[in-house]
Design a protein around this motif. Structure first.
Motif, short mmCIF file in Angstrom:
data_model
loop_
_atom_site.label_atom_id
_atom_site.label_comp_id
_atom_site.label_asym_id
_atom_site.label_seq_id
_atom_site.Cartn_x
_atom_site.Cartn_y
_atom_site.Cartn_z
N ALA A 1 4.08 8.12 -22.91
CA ALA A 1 3.52 8.61 -21.65
C ALA A 1 4.60 9.02 -20.65
O ALA A 1 4.59 10.15 -20.16
N PRO A 2 5.55 8.14 -20.28
CA PRO A 2 6.56 8.59 -19.31
C PRO A 2 7.44 9.71 -19.83
O PRO A 2 7.85 10.59 -19.05
N LEU A 3 7.73 9.73 -21.12
CA LEU A 3 8.53 10.82 -21.67
C LEU A 3 7.79 12.15 -21.56
O LEU A 3 8.33 13.14 -21.04
N ARG A 4 6.56 12.19 -22.04
CA ARG A 4 5.82 13.45 -22.06
C ARG A 4 5.41 13.90 -20.66
O ARG A 4 5.46 15.09 -20.34
N TYR A 5 5.01 12.96 -19.81
CA TYR A 5 4.65 13.35 -18.46
C TYR A 5 5.89 13.72 -17.65
O TYR A 5 5.84 14.63 -16.80
N GLY A 6 7.00 13.05 -17.89
CA GLY A 6 8.24 13.44 -17.22
C GLY A 6 8.65 14.84 -17.63
O GLY A 6 9.04 15.67 -16.79
N ALA A 7 8.59 15.13 -18.93
CA ALA A 7 8.92 16.47 -19.42
C ALA A 7 7.95 17.50 -18.83
O ALA A 7 8.35 18.60 -18.45
N GLY A 8 6.66 17.13 -18.74
CA GLY A 8 5.68 18.05 -18.16
C GLY A 8 5.94 18.32 -16.69
O GLY A 8 5.81 19.46 -16.22
N ALA A 9 6.32 17.27 -15.94
CA ALA A 9 6.64 17.46 -14.53
C ALA A 9 7.81 18.41 -14.35
O ALA A 9 7.83 19.25 -13.44
N LEU A 10 8.80 18.31 -15.24
CA LEU A 10 9.96 19.21 -15.19
C LEU A 10 9.58 20.62 -15.60
O LEU A 10 10.06 21.61 -15.03
N ALA A 11 8.71 20.74 -16.58
CA ALA A 11 8.25 22.07 -16.99
C ALA A 11 7.52 22.78 -15.85
O ALA A 11 7.58 24.01 -15.74
N LEU A 12 6.87 22.01 -14.98
CA LEU A 12 6.12 22.58 -13.86
C LEU A 12 6.93 22.67 -12.59
O LEU A 12 6.41 23.10 -11.55
N GLY A 13 8.20 22.22 -12.64
CA GLY A 13 9.09 22.39 -11.49
C GLY A 13 9.12 21.26 -10.50
O GLY A 13 9.64 21.41 -9.39
N GLY A 14 8.53 20.09 -10.85
CA GLY A 14 8.55 18.95 -9.95
C GLY A 14 9.82 18.14 -10.06
O GLY A 14 10.78 18.53 -10.73
N THR A 15 9.84 17.00 -9.38
CA THR A 15 10.97 16.07 -9.43
C THR A 15 10.53 14.78 -10.10
O THR A 15 9.46 14.24 -9.79
N VAL A 16 11.35 14.29 -11.03
CA VAL A 16 11.08 13.05 -11.74
C VAL A 16 11.97 11.96 -11.18
O VAL A 16 13.19 12.13 -11.07
N VAL A 17 11.38 10.83 -10.79
CA VAL A 17 12.14 9.67 -10.32
C VAL A 17 12.09 8.60 -11.41
O VAL A 17 11.01 8.25 -11.90
N MET A 18 13.27 8.09 -11.79
CA MET A 18 13.36 7.08 -12.84
C MET A 18 13.86 5.77 -12.26
O MET A 18 14.66 5.76 -11.32
N ALA A 19 13.38 4.65 -12.81
CA ALA A 19 13.89 3.32 -12.45
C ALA A 19 14.34 2.63 -13.73
O ALA A 19 13.81 2.90 -14.81
N LYS A 20 15.30 1.75 -13.61
CA LYS A 20 15.83 1.06 -14.79
C LYS A 20 14.79 0.16 -15.44
O LYS A 20 14.74 0.01 -16.66
N ARG A 21 13.97 -0.46 -14.60
CA ARG A 21 12.96 -1.39 -15.13
C ARG A 21 11.87 -1.55 -14.08
O ARG A 21 12.04 -1.15 -12.92
N PHE A 22 10.77 -2.16 -14.48
CA PHE A 22 9.68 -2.40 -13.53
C PHE A 22 9.99 -3.59 -12.66
O PHE A 22 10.34 -4.67 -13.13
N ASP A 23 9.87 -3.40 -11.36
CA ASP A 23 9.90 -4.48 -10.38
C ASP A 23 8.82 -4.14 -9.36
O ASP A 23 8.82 -3.05 -8.78
N ALA A 24 7.90 -5.05 -9.14
CA ALA A 24 6.71 -4.75 -8.34
C ALA A 24 7.06 -4.24 -6.94
O ALA A 24 6.55 -3.20 -6.51
N GLU A 25 7.91 -4.95 -6.23
CA GLU A 25 8.23 -4.52 -4.87
C GLU A 25 9.08 -3.26 -4.87
O GLU A 25 8.89 -2.37 -4.02
N GLN A 26 10.03 -3.14 -5.81
CA GLN A 26 10.84 -1.93 -5.87
C GLN A 26 9.99 -0.70 -6.07
O GLN A 26 10.27 0.37 -5.51
N CYS A 27 8.91 -0.82 -6.86
CA CYS A 27 8.04 0.33 -7.08
C CYS A 27 7.42 0.82 -5.78
O CYS A 27 7.34 2.03 -5.54
N LEU A 28 6.99 -0.09 -4.94
CA LEU A 28 6.43 0.30 -3.66
C LEU A 28 7.49 0.97 -2.79
O LEU A 28 7.21 1.96 -2.09
N ASP A 29 8.71 0.45 -2.84
CA ASP A 29 9.81 1.06 -2.10
C ASP A 29 10.11 2.47 -2.59
O ASP A 29 10.34 3.39 -1.79
N VAL A 30 10.09 2.67 -3.92
CA VAL A 30 10.34 3.99 -4.49
C VAL A 30 9.28 4.99 -4.03
O VAL A 30 9.60 6.13 -3.66
#
Length: 519
Positions: A213-242
């Protein structure tokens, strides 16, 4: 639809952002790097139908590698970084990879895999150096950033999570189209038309890039000209900050992510602004109704759900408004060439609304095979209709055509001749205040054939014992038919899950068998 179009129009726009490091890769940098990598692959004698394997942390270079392989007509396999060396080397060899690319941060695993993978001819390190590997920057540095005239479109070849037995490579047939030809991949078209992805989108998924899912949707976002934000790992509070820091408009989650974020203190949740979210998509595992409802109450009517699989045999989608009317459903068959939904009985006959059976999708424009496993490939097809395929899930459709999942066919518990679906019990126990994680399995029973056992990881500092076991069983009986409630509860420190959140239920059955002395 591919990043080169946007590199020409908006070369300085951020294509990929690493939230942990602050590193930004522009569209021009992404395009130049993928072109150079593609040239290097061709220089090594590789092309249409050949394979590359990647063992990488969530690094922006992963998308350079992806697009370099895609524009060379190749298959690219991302390998689970949480596997053991033998398991990872099996995938690298099994997919037939001639090139093995690995993150320097994974030095021990990468080195062991390289020593075990006998078919690899070229080894390349990203994000630093590895012994016996060429440096990525050195590999691509001597090639021009001028795209080849011929750019046959490749695809990913990802592996099943391997919850039982060896993982299987899922190999889609190549289309014969060029990388920029229309139509693009079905998932990209669905992202655009159903979820509103466009060049203004900021997409974030806190999951490993090796997951479909993240690979294909990330590739799709790039194909459509958007910006992809990546995180090293899941952290609940960091996700809200991102979400707040980068103005995330589109995001992708698993139900376990929702549960962890909902357990944050109220003041922490209130501290972050998530108002930029237009669409938050979840999939990968069933989401308990109470969890979904709580997230809708928090984030608003932005939470969409889809049901699909790595095999990409088909998809259903449900909007937040539809889900409010059909709680627990995973939606109806989506348009855009993603398959017609059917539910069939054991004899292959299509079932009427409300009856539980095997889920099939009918697609005439897409084929795949399980790599090196013609038997499993054949089992995925309907016995009489070759364009109908299944991944082994079971469920039913209601009178309006909405699909409700009951479980994987292989996880169904048959007790006293009655089918019991573990997911239903897991959904109840997930929201018990003293439960951190739960899985339900069937174990052998001399009288009933199987009996229901719940494996529970209690909340931190909570006591596990007969009192909690009794409380949990009675909690289930208050919501479910008595025969569905667990006969016993086994307490564990943690449950065996893949990094993508899927339960490895086979490991639990083996654990119980060892405890009971069953061979």
């Amino acid at each position: 639809m591919y990043p080169g179009v946007h590199a020409a129009r908006t070369p300085d726009k951020p294509a990929v952002v690493e939230a942990d490091t602050g590193r930004v890769v522009t569209y021009r940098e992404l395009e130049d790097g993928s072109i150079r990598f593609g040239h290097w692959l061709r220089d090594r004698g590789l092309g249409v139908g050949d394979h590359i394997a990647v063992l990488a942390v969530n690094d922006a270079r992963a998308y350079e590698l992806y697009w370099g392989a895609i524009r060379s007509g190749m298959y690219i396999t991302f390998v689970n970084t949480h596997l053991g060396a033998d398991e990872a080397a099996y995938i690298v060899d099994d997919c037939g990879a001639a090139v093995f690319v690995a993150s320097a941060a994974l030095v021990d695993l990468a080195t062991e895999v390289a020593n075990r993978a006998t078919g690899v001819r070229e080894r390349v390190a990203i994000g630093g150096t590895l012994p016996g590997f060429a440096r990525y920057e050195d590999v691509i540095g001597r090639f021009p950033a001028i795209a080849a005239d011929d750019q046959p479109r490749g695809t990913d070849m990802l592996y099943s999570s391997g919850t039982t037995g060896r993982p299987k490579g899922i190999t889609p047939a190549l289309t014969g189209r060029q990388v920029g030809d229309e139509p693009g991949p079905h998932v990209t078209e669905m992202m655009r038309r159903r979820f509103g992805f466009d060049s203004d989108s900021v997409y974030f998924a806190p999951s490993p890039v090796y997951h479909a899912a993240p690979l294909r949707y990330g590739a799709g976002a790039l194909a459509l000209g958007g910006t992809v934000v990546m995180a090293k790992r899941f952290d609940a509070e960091q996700c809200l900050d991102v979400i707040e820091r980068y103005g995330v408009t589109h995001s992708q989650w698993m139900p376990t992510h929702f549960v962890r974020m909902l357990r944050l203190p109220d003041d922490v949740r209130a501290h972050y602004d998530v108002a930029t979210l237009r669409v938050a998509i979840h999939a990968a595992a069933p989401c308990p109704v109470d969890v979904k409802r709580a997230m809708l109450d928090w984030w608003g009517e932005v939470i969409h759900e889809y049901y699909s699989s790595t095999e990409s045999i088909g998809i259903t989608v449900i909007s937040p408004e539809e889900w409010r009317a059909k709680p627990g459903s995973v939606g109806r068959g989506a348009p855009y060439g993603t398959g017609i939904l059917h539910v069939c009985g054991e004899d292959g006959a299509e079932l009427p609304a409300g009856e539980i059976g095997l889920i099939y999708f009918e697609r005439n424009d897409y084929t795949f095979e399980y790599h090196g496993d013609p038997v499993k490939t054949a089992e995925a097809h309907h016995p009489d209709r070759p364009t109908w395929r299944t991944n082994g899930d079971i469920g039913y459709v209601d009178e309006d055509g909405y699909l409700f999942l009951t479980d994987r066919a292989k996880f169904t518990i048959i007790s006293g001749g009655v089918n019991i679906y573990p997911q239903e019990i897991e959904n109840v126990l997930t929201f018990h205040p003293r439960v951190d994680d739960v899985a339900v399995v069937g174990v052998p029973d001399d009288e009933m054939g199987q009996r229901v056992v719940a494996f529970v990881a209690p909340r931190e500092n909570d006591s596990a014992g007969p009192e909690l076991e009794h409380e949990l069983i009675e909690y289930c009986r208050a919501s479910l038919a008595r025969f569905k409630a667990p006969r016993a509860v086994e307490f564990v420190d943690s449950l065996p899950r893949t990094p993508t959140g899927k339960l490895v239920k086979g490991a639990l059955a083996e654990l119980y068998a060892r405890k009971e002395g069953v061979s």
